[in-house]
Design an enzyme around this catalytic site. Sequence first.
Site, short mmCIF file in Angstrom:
data_model
loop_
_atom_site.label_atom_id
_atom_site.label_comp_id
_atom_site.label_asym_id
_atom_site.label_seq_id
_atom_site.Cartn_x
_atom_site.Cartn_y
_atom_site.Cartn_z
N GLU A 1 0.83 -1.21 0.00
CA GLU A 1 0.00 0.00 0.00
C GLU A 1 0.86 1.26 0.00
O GLU A 1 0.49 2.28 -0.59
CB GLU A 1 -0.94 -0.01 1.21
CG GLU A 1 -2.02 -1.06 1.15
CD GLU A 1 -2.88 -0.94 -0.09
OE1 GLU A 1 -3.20 0.21 -0.49
OE2 GLU A 1 -3.23 -1.98 -0.70
N SER B 1 18.94 -7.27 -9.66
CA SER B 1 17.72 -7.32 -10.46
C SER B 1 17.73 -8.35 -11.59
O SER B 1 16.73 -9.02 -11.81
CB SER B 1 17.42 -5.94 -11.04
OG SER B 1 17.11 -5.03 -10.01
N HIS C 1 2.81 -10.22 -9.46
CA HIS C 1 4.26 -10.42 -9.56
C HIS C 1 5.00 -9.30 -8.84
O HIS C 1 5.95 -9.53 -8.11
CB HIS C 1 4.70 -10.47 -11.02
CG HIS C 1 6.19 -10.50 -11.19
ND1 HIS C 1 6.95 -11.62 -10.93
CD2 HIS C 1 7.06 -9.53 -11.58
CE1 HIS C 1 8.21 -11.36 -11.15
NE2 HIS C 1 8.31 -10.09 -11.54
N SER C 2 4.55 -8.09 -9.05
CA SER C 2 5.11 -6.92 -8.38
C SER C 2 4.08 -5.81 -8.49
O SER C 2 2.98 -6.01 -9.00
CB SER C 2 6.43 -6.49 -9.04
OG SER C 2 6.18 -5.95 -10.33
#
Length: 443
Positions: A118, A204, A334-335
């Site tokens: 959030e 990443s 997923h993200s």
Amino acid sequence: MSLLRTLGTVLARRSPLARPPSRAVVKCLSSDAASQQQGASGPSSLHAKFPGALEASFVTTPKLALPESIEPIPIYRVMNSEGVIDDPSQEPNLEQATVQKMFRDMVLLNTMDKILYESQRQGRISFYMTNFGEEASHIGSAAALSLEDWVYGQYREAGVLVWRGFTISDFINQCYGNAEDQGKGRQMPVHYGSRKLNFVTISSPLGTQIPQAAGAAYAFKLQPNNQRCVITYFGEGAASEGDTHAAFNFAATLDSPVIFFCRNNGFAISTPSKEQYRGDGIAGRAAGYGMAALRFDGTDVFATYNATKLAREYVLRENKPIVLEAMAYRIGHHSTSDDSTAYRPAEELEVWNTVEHPIAKLKHYMLRRGWFDEAKENEFVKSVRKQVLSQINQSERILKPDWREMFQDVYAEMPAHLKEQLRAMEEHVEQHREHYPLKDFKQ
């Protein structure tokens, strides 16, 4: 002419067609399996001695090795969805305090994920990835490891850090990239790392950590009386990267004590498993590389614990790698850059978020043992929420790292070309101070 005759004689002696092979050569090329296998005879009893396939036997009729003729690797499970141990012999017999820590660490991770997700939606951080549905694979595996074992994570193993002692402030400071972040604000959110906890900083690009882990494990093996292994986590999507195949082959041929822990959660970003690969998942690839494998229910914290404990014992005893495949379901997106409602039905998601949820399963188990207190656990959730929200307020107020630190930590001693770049940057910033929010950065 005498020279030509001599040369012809030499070539004839070297030619494989000039004379029959010796008995020693025949023995080198094939062994008579009839002497080893009672009742075997004929050409099919001979075992080849080709360097590339030492154990294969000769046959007189062709037979295709079809993938559908191979039985799928079974999924090891200890606890069903009602928290019942199917086979009492597989009960890990963990102490009440350990099981309660498992449960609370999963709840802490779940609660923190909800708030930080959030937080990104509110524009307070740039990116976030939740761990919903995979909490058991983190906590169960972390509990089975030694704190001295090295961990190479991908980006969805925050629970391993929770188990090892990474604090709420450590997580949130990293996500906010402030001066208290151990990574000095150089990474995207959720790219954690801790030298103290032997957790190598996440990067990443997919799959890069897998060959690194194989190499680190090989280095450990070379140390006298080594008692440390390496575990590397990755998703089934990352298993399609070339780095994964290179790491598998490296570890198998050089016998590295590494645990390849695949979190098969069903989706690589928005691509379902059935569209990612053919064959029997990721564990099914192990045999092709000459590695051991074990597949288990990744929503079952006890199956995960037992599997990882067995794997650790194996790699240290045998000095060989193993592939673990935790079968689970990624409940969250997923993200924060993904919308999973576009590629999977809500009804399917609901099953995994209730009946098959790892936290619910462990709760059922604890209720059966009389180890669960609803009131205390509700208070614990409230306490975690309060800590997370309080830390977010603090982390937002902490200054960003000193921008000069971007030039540090690459070399033990800063080389001349970086010193020159730093000097030029300092001059530039000084001349154009009004264009930079320097008040937000540590000086």
